[in-house]
Design a protein around this motif. Sequence first.
Motif, PDB file in Angstrom:
ATOM      1  N   GLY A  30       0.794  -1.222   0.000  1.00 13.43           N
ATOM      2  CA  GLY A  30       0.000   0.000   0.000  1.00 13.43           C
ATOM      3  C   GLY A  30       0.827   1.273   0.000  1.00 13.43           C
ATOM      4  N   ILE A  31       2.136   1.138   0.034  1.00 15.29           N
ATOM      5  CA  ILE A  31       3.033   2.294   0.017  1.00 15.29           C
ATOM      6  C   ILE A  31       3.200   2.776  -1.428  1.00 15.29           C
ATOM      7  CG2 ILE A  31       5.414   3.054   0.427  1.00 15.29           C
ATOM      8  CD1 ILE A  31       5.493   1.058   2.769  1.00 15.29           C
ATOM      9  N   ILE A  32       3.273   4.086  -1.593  1.00 16.33           N
ATOM     10  CA  ILE A  32       3.566   4.656  -2.903  1.00 16.33           C
ATOM     11  C   ILE A  32       5.079   4.812  -2.998  1.00 16.33           C
ATOM     12  CG2 ILE A  32       3.325   6.674  -4.392  1.00 16.33           C
ATOM     13  CD1 ILE A  32       0.549   7.060  -3.112  1.00 16.33           C
ATOM     14  N   TYR A  33       5.664   4.223  -4.009  1.00 17.75           N
ATOM     15  CA  TYR A  33       7.101   4.303  -4.232  1.00 17.75           C
ATOM     16  C   TYR A  33       7.380   5.305  -5.343  1.00 17.75           C
ATOM     17  CZ  TYR A  33       7.524   0.268  -1.241  1.00 17.75           C
ATOM     18  OH  TYR A  33       7.477  -0.571  -0.153  1.00 17.75           O
ATOM     19  N   TYR A  34       8.311   6.189  -5.086  1.00 18.43           N
ATOM     20  CA  TYR A  34       8.678   7.238  -6.034  1.00 18.43           C
ATOM     21  C   TYR A  34      10.160   7.101  -6.374  1.00 18.43           C
ATOM     22  CZ  TYR A  34      10.554  11.856  -7.227  1.00 18.43           C
ATOM     23  OH  TYR A  34      11.248  12.875  -7.814  1.00 18.43           O
ATOM     24  N   ARG A  35      10.432   7.026  -7.659  1.00 14.30           N
ATOM     25  CA  ARG A  35      11.812   6.952  -8.167  1.00 14.30           C
ATOM     26  C   ARG A  35      12.109   8.256  -8.890  1.00 14.30           C
ATOM     27  NH1 ARG A  35      13.285   5.869 -13.104  1.00 14.30           N
ATOM     28  NH2 ARG A  35      11.283   4.943 -13.563  1.00 14.30           N
ATOM     29  N   PRO A  36      13.067   9.047  -8.374  1.00 13.93           N
ATOM     30  CA  PRO A  36      13.399  10.313  -9.042  1.00 13.93           C
ATOM     31  C   PRO A  36      13.809  10.100 -10.499  1.00 13.93           C
ATOM     32  CG  PRO A  36      14.372  10.236  -6.862  1.00 13.93           C
ATOM     33  CD  PRO A  36      13.837   8.860  -7.153  1.00 13.93           C
TER      34      PRO A  36
END
Length: 88
Positions: A30-36
């Motif tokens: 349920g975590i949102i993962y963000y990759r720059p």
Amino acid sequence: MGEAGLSEVVEPETGVSVVELGLVREGEDGIIYYRPISPYTPPILVIALGVELVIRTGRRVKVEDYYLEEEINMRLDMLYESISGQTT
């Protein structure tokens, strides 16, 4: 994941939606993962975008594949916990 709200989040170096660029994903946890967009993205931009994602979604956000991810994730967790009342 509420893609409608996320599609309004703009990657600051390109001016394009993080959804359109494929920079965010929802994990099974349920975590949102963000990759720059780049490993050379200035940290202040990564932090600002992470904060915006937490605020817009009200969900835990983790930065991945970035050299300062541990430090930034600690701060994003603190923000998430302060606005949600939840702790890890």
